[in-house]
Design a protein around this motif. Structure first.
Motif, mmCIF file in Angstrom:
data_model
loop_
_atom_site.group_PDB
_atom_site.id
_atom_site.type_symbol
_atom_site.label_atom_id
_atom_site.label_comp_id
_atom_site.label_asym_id
_atom_site.label_seq_id
_atom_site.Cartn_x
_atom_site.Cartn_y
_atom_site.Cartn_z
ATOM 1 N N LYS A 50 8.009 2.770 2.390
ATOM 2 C CA LYS A 50 6.655 3.321 2.428
ATOM 3 C C LYS A 50 6.270 4.031 1.130
ATOM 4 N N MET A 51 7.109 3.968 0.130
ATOM 5 C CA MET A 51 6.817 4.655 -1.136
ATOM 6 C C MET A 51 5.727 3.913 -1.890
ATOM 7 N N LYS A 52 4.720 4.651 -2.326
ATOM 8 C CA LYS A 52 3.594 4.036 -3.028
ATOM 9 C C LYS A 52 4.040 3.503 -4.384
ATOM 10 N N GLY A 53 3.623 2.275 -4.663
ATOM 11 C CA GLY A 53 3.912 1.680 -5.968
ATOM 12 C C GLY A 53 5.355 1.260 -6.148
ATOM 13 N N ILE A 54 6.103 1.037 -5.046
ATOM 14 C CA ILE A 54 7.485 0.626 -5.200
ATOM 15 C C ILE A 54 7.523 -0.727 -5.908
ATOM 16 N N TYR A 55 8.423 -0.878 -6.855
ATOM 17 C CA TYR A 55 8.575 -2.035 -7.748
ATOM 18 C C TYR A 55 7.510 -2.100 -8.830
ATOM 19 N N SER A 67 1.515 10.024 -10.711
ATOM 20 C CA SER A 67 2.605 9.955 -9.731
ATOM 21 C C SER A 67 2.545 11.120 -8.751
ATOM 22 N N SER A 68 2.114 12.283 -9.239
ATOM 23 C CA SER A 68 1.996 13.437 -8.343
ATOM 24 C C SER A 68 0.903 13.221 -7.307
ATOM 25 N N LYS A 69 -0.151 12.492 -7.691
ATOM 26 C CA LYS A 69 -1.227 12.216 -6.732
ATOM 27 C C LYS A 69 -0.750 11.330 -5.585
ATOM 28 N N LEU A 70 0.317 10.536 -5.829
ATOM 29 C CA LEU A 70 0.818 9.643 -4.788
ATOM 30 C C LEU A 70 1.649 10.370 -3.736
ATOM 31 N N TYR A 71 2.013 11.612 -4.019
ATOM 32 C CA TYR A 71 2.864 12.348 -3.087
ATOM 33 C C TYR A 71 2.032 12.896 -1.936
ATOM 34 N N ASP A 72 2.510 12.662 -0.726
ATOM 35 C CA ASP A 72 1.863 13.195 0.475
ATOM 36 C C ASP A 72 2.594 14.462 0.906
ATOM 37 N N PRO A 73 1.883 15.548 1.169
ATOM 38 C CA PRO A 73 2.557 16.784 1.605
ATOM 39 C C PRO A 73 3.388 16.550 2.862
ATOM 40 N N GLU A 110 4.716 -5.649 4.969
ATOM 41 C CA GLU A 110 4.336 -5.228 6.319
ATOM 42 C C GLU A 110 3.884 -3.770 6.355
ATOM 43 N N LEU A 111 4.282 -2.987 5.358
ATOM 44 C CA LEU A 111 3.859 -1.579 5.258
ATOM 45 C C LEU A 111 2.913 -1.386 4.081
ATOM 46 N N GLU A 112 2.072 -2.369 3.849
ATOM 47 C CA GLU A 112 1.174 -2.343 2.692
ATOM 48 C C GLU A 112 0.230 -1.144 2.724
ATOM 49 N N GLU A 113 -0.178 -0.712 3.900
ATOM 50 C CA GLU A 113 -1.094 0.426 3.983
ATOM 51 C C GLU A 113 -0.465 1.697 3.424
ATOM 52 N N ASP A 114 0.855 1.797 3.502
ATOM 53 C CA ASP A 114 1.536 2.979 2.980
ATOM 54 C C ASP A 114 1.921 2.829 1.513
ATOM 55 N N ASN A 115 2.501 1.669 1.155
ATOM 56 C CA ASN A 115 3.023 1.524 -0.208
ATOM 57 C C ASN A 115 2.050 0.869 -1.186
ATOM 58 N N LYS A 116 0.911 0.363 -0.682
ATOM 59 C CA LYS A 116 -0.125 -0.234 -1.545
ATOM 60 C C LYS A 116 0.387 -1.440 -2.331
ATOM 61 N N MET A 117 1.388 -2.130 -1.808
ATOM 62 C CA MET A 117 1.935 -3.301 -2.490
ATOM 63 C C MET A 117 1.648 -4.535 -1.643
ATOM 64 N N SER A 118 0.670 -5.313 -2.084
ATOM 65 C CA SER A 118 0.278 -6.534 -1.395
ATOM 66 C C SER A 118 1.152 -7.697 -1.862
ATOM 67 N N PRO A 119 1.101 -8.837 -1.176
ATOM 68 C CA PRO A 119 1.884 -9.999 -1.655
ATOM 69 C C PRO A 119 1.534 -10.407 -3.081
ATOM 70 N N SER A 120 0.258 -10.315 -3.435
ATOM 71 C CA SER A 120 -0.124 -10.687 -4.809
ATOM 72 C C SER A 120 0.468 -9.719 -5.823
ATOM 73 N N ASN A 121 0.481 -8.427 -5.502
ATOM 74 C CA ASN A 121 1.088 -7.447 -6.417
ATOM 75 C C ASN A 121 2.580 -7.703 -6.602
ATOM 76 N N LEU A 122 3.273 -7.951 -5.500
ATOM 77 C CA LEU A 122 4.699 -8.254 -5.605
ATOM 78 C C LEU A 122 4.935 -9.574 -6.321
ATOM 79 N N GLY A 123 4.015 -10.528 -6.159
ATOM 80 C CA GLY A 123 4.137 -11.785 -6.893
ATOM 81 C C GLY A 123 4.039 -11.583 -8.390
ATOM 82 N N ILE A 124 3.128 -10.700 -8.820
ATOM 83 C CA ILE A 124 2.993 -10.410 -10.249
ATOM 84 C C ILE A 124 4.269 -9.763 -10.784
ATOM 85 N N VAL A 125 4.884 -8.867 -9.981
ATOM 86 C CA VAL A 125 6.080 -8.158 -10.443
ATOM 87 C C VAL A 125 7.291 -9.083 -10.475
#
Length: 822
Positions: free
Chosen positions: A567-572, A360-366, A689-704
């Motif tokens: 824009k939070m990485k890995g949201i959900y 989780s710390s690696k996901l933080y941007d300074p 729409e902000l997949e480049e920032d949060n790394k959550m694609s439609p397929s990822n959200l579909g799984i969740v």
């Protein structure tokens, strides 16, 4: 037919062979649940009637397959998450060959000790050493648990001292260190519970009892062995004495016999009496010799008997010693297993926790938290200042104007007061009659500034900080909205759900009761009216909560996430902290729409939303639509399946067919369900729409969200086998809804109607807000002018109007206020 039996047994053997290989590779999967389910499957396969198959046997067979599938999948999930329950683990069962070899070894040990000199004494010495060894082990564990207890208390003190200092909401990596502190708290509580369990249940107490029983049995066996040896020694002493007497008697008999023979050889009449005397002495010596011989033989028989009894006693003693030692070994083994199982349970989660914190710390941007903090400030725009020359005009001069020179322009004065902190709204130097006239000239500028300023005198405009008896307590943002006073009667705390008797706070407006310590984490804002009772929200029927619209918990969570977590990485995908999620769920049930989420972690908020959807008795996409939805997904996934990309008119025909069928199918949903589903999918579309920032694609959200929005009707099993198989199909449906949101949900008439309705609603809301703020503004002006009159009265007393009555002063002050109000 009966011919299927060999095929079924062959398949069963293949399943068991694979299961055995997996368990040998991953020993943590060797649990009671899997082995019980496997045994049930074996019995069902062997007892299945192929020639007369009925529905009951078929259902039992399918249930056995489903049970082993669920058991295996749940254990694999626990293994991957590091949550294996050590109490359900089984060691590999010993084979019959190994059991026989151990029994032979024990018999061999007894034979060795029986045939050895001092064998029993060696066994007794070993038993005594075991007792001392158990005592030393208990001393070691007690000292170690005392150190762990001190460590847990230190962690608790560290948590209490640092939870306010290093968990500032606006600081970098705030959620990481908050989670670390929560884990330290859980670890300290777990250590204390484990130490209590070790002392009272699993280690110290049973080992102490076993040691006492061991010592008692060892001493009894030792006394029995000593008595048997003492008897043999007594027999040996008697034997030696009898042998010695026998030898003496035989020697005396030989002497008497020799004397008698000599007397007969000498002959003569004078020696007849002497010969007879010698013969009587010989006879007496022979009788004594025979008697001594009989005694000697009896002692030999007694010694032989005692020797045999001693050997028998040796066998019995060695067997009893072996049983006592084995019982102590078994108790020590069980206590050791329990001890290290507890240690494992306390430490197995730590690597996963630390790895989670690391990732989780690696996901933080300074700079990310600083940017979020600046966005949350909502500062007003920089006012434009124009400097222009003004001609001198003697007609508008005033004799009292010099006392209020700083108020030539109210807008600039408010800005100066807000920045510099001097001459503010309550400043005595600003409370002159001349300044009040200037205030009236530019009141419109003040109203605009008061309504829209995000920081007036250090406070948000919608927050009323009523600390009073709790001014030294660190209040949460929601707690600052209450007018707090000391609790007058015992009540239930709305934060921790336990009763408050002492050190409690109560809101004067909504009557919310809370512990003093809970004010730091309170998440329920003041509604300025009496707070209603607790509402059962989670697990309640959707229609009872939603009515004809969208449930407030959905809109509240989605709005907060869209405000600061798109824009939070890995949201959900990343879960929140369990304890904080439970508290937030409780806050929603206690406070409903009044829950303050600005200080909550976005991962906690997303977890609450998923939990609410997952605990609905019937999902948003109803049970009766599930099979048709899964049919559409399976048709879409046939072969490789078309790629789900919205290309407008150039979209794949197969995807367009799926979209049309989904659109028709969703028309069967009730109004509240379709509105909520549309709201959630629109939110997920904004995340994509902000997949480049949060790394959550439609397929990822579909799984969740697949299992949360749809699931089959529940069966007897906890997790049905069909639901496990349908996970990819559920994800496909949700992915399609996200990708083709505009085609499925949006339509121009509905959109225009919604726009007009939302505009009307927005207008009403703005009017209501302006009305409330205007009332607050009037109250503040009244308070300000009251203070002005008091200050003027004290400043001008005896100088300008020494003889002015008090009633005239009050009329003048009220006149100022009424003039401003009008």
């Amino acid at each position: 037919p009966e011919s299927q039996r060999p095929v079924a047994h062959e398949c069963l053997g293949e399943v068991l062979r694979v299961l055995r290989q997996v368990i040998n590779t991953y020993p943590l999967l060797n649990t009671v649940e899997i082995l019980t389910a496997a045994g049930k499957l074996i019995s069902k396969v062997k007892g299945f009637h192929y020639e007369a198959c009925n529905e009951a046997d078929k259902n039992d067979f399918e249930k056995a397959i489903e049970t082993i599938a669920v058991a295996f999948s749940s254990n694999v999930s626990e293994l991957l998450m590091g949550e294996v329950d050590s109490s359900t683990l089984l060691s590999l069962l010993p084979t019959e060959k190994s059991r026989v070899s151990w029994n032979n070894l024990f018999d061999e040990v007894d034979v060795i000790l029986q045939n050895s000199e001092g064998g029993v004494d060696s066994a007794l010495l070993y038993a005594k050493t075991i007792s001392k060894y158990m005592k030393d082990l208990m001393s070691y564990v007690e000292k170690r648990t005392s150190l762990e207890t001190e460590f847990s208390k230190g962690l608790q003190r560290l948590y209490q001292s640092c939870k306010h200092s290093i968990t500032h909401p606006q600081m970098p990596l705030f959620s990481i260190y908050s989670l670390a502190l929560e884990q330290d708290q859980e670890q300290s509580v777990g250590l204390q519970q484990a130490n209590t369990t070790l002392h009272t249940q699993t280690y110290i107490q049973p080992l102490m009892q076993r040691k006492q029983e061991h010592e008692k049995r060892r001493k009894e066996i030792k006394d029995h062995w000593i008595r048997a040896k003492r008897k043999l020694m007594e027999c040996e002493v008697n034997l030696r004495k009898a042998k010695q007497v026998y030898m003496v008697r035989c020697e005396e008999h030989e002497k008497a016999k020799t004397a008698a023979c000599r007397a007969e050889e000498e002959g003569g009449g004078s020696t007849v009496k002497s010969v007879e005397k010698k013969k009587r002495l010989e006879e007496e010596a022979r009788n004594k010799s025979d008697e001594a011989e009989a005694t000697y033989r009896t002692c030999i028989a007694d010694a032989t008997t005692q020797q045999l009894e001693l050997e028998h006693t040796k066998v019995t003693v060695l067997r009893q010693l072996q049983d006592v030692i084995k019982q102590s070994d078994q108790t020590l083994r069980s206590a050791t297993i329990s001890y290290y199982q507890l240690m494992h349970m306390q430490t197995v989660a730590l690597p996963v926790h630390y790895q989670t914190l690391c990732e989780s710390s690696k996901l933080y941007d300074p700079g990310q938290q600083y940017a979020a903090h600046v966005r949350d400030l909502q500062l007003p725009g920089q006012p434009t200042v124009h400097y222009a020359f003004e001609n001198y005009c003697p007609s508008i001069s005033s004799p009292r104007r010099p006392s209020g020179q700083g108020h030539k322009s109210w807008g600039s004065t408010v800005s100066d007061d807000s920045v510099g902190g001097e001459g503010g709204l309550e400043s005595p130097t600003a409370s002159t009659s001349g300044s009040s006239v200037s205030f009236l000239y530019d009141s419109s500028l003040f109203i605009f500034y008061f309504f829209w300023s995000s920081d007036l005198n250090g406070m948000d405009p919608d927050v009323v900080v009523s600390t009073r008896p709790f001014r030294n307590v660190g209040l949460s943002k929601a707690a600052q909205t209450h007018r707090l006073r000391k609790l007058r009667t015992p009540a239930k705390c709305r934060e921790c759900d336990s009763y408050v008797y002492f050190q409690g706070a109560e809101c004067e407006e909504c009557f919310l009761a809370c512990h003093k310590r809970c004010l730091e984490t309170l998440a329920i804002q003041c509604g300025h009216k009496k707070l209603q009772g607790r509402l059962q929200l989670f697990g309640r029927d959707f229609s009872q909560v939603a009515g004809d619209g969208i449930p407030f918990i959905v809109t509240k969570c989605v709005s907060e996430l869209e405000r600061r977590a798109l824009k939070m990485k890995g949201i959900y995908r990343v879960n929140g902290v369990k304890t904080r999620v439970e508290k937030l769920c409780q806050a929603f049930e206690n406070g409903k729409e009044l829950v303050e989420l600005s200080q909550c972690s976005p991962h906690d908020i997303s977890n609450v939303l998923k939990l609410y959807l997952r605990q609905l008795p019937e999902p948003i996409m109803l049970f009766r639509l599930y099979n048709r939805l899964m049919g559409l997904a399976k048709e879409s996934l046939q072969g490789e399946g078309p790629e789900l990309v919205d290309l407008g008119p150039d979209t794949y025909p197969e995807a367009l067919v799926l979209v049309d069928k989904l659109k028709e199918l969703l028309k069967e949903l009730p109004k509240a369900n379709i509105a909520t589903l549309r709201y959630i999918i629109r939110h997920l579309r904004r995340i994509v729409e902000l997949e480049e920032d949060n790394k959550m694609s439609p397929s990822n959200l579909g799984i969740v969200f697949g299992p949360s929005l749809m699931r089959p009707r529940p069966t007897g099993a906890t997790i049905s086998l069909s639901s496990l198989v349908d996970y990819p199909h559920q994800a496909r449906i949700v992915e399609s809804l996200i990708v083709f949101y505009s085609s499925i949900f949006q339509s121009k008439p509905a959109q225009s109607h919604k726009t007009s309705r939302s505009a009307s609603t927005s207008t009403q809301q703005v009017g209501l807000v302006l009305k409330l703020l205007y009332n607050n503004y009037i109250l503040m002006v009244f308070s300000t002018f009251t203070e002005c009159n008091s200050a003027d009265a004290e400043e001008d007393a005896g100088s300008e109007e020494p003889n002015k009555p008090e009633s005239d002063k009050m009329e003048e002050g009220c006149g100022k206020f009424l003039f401003l109000f009008l």
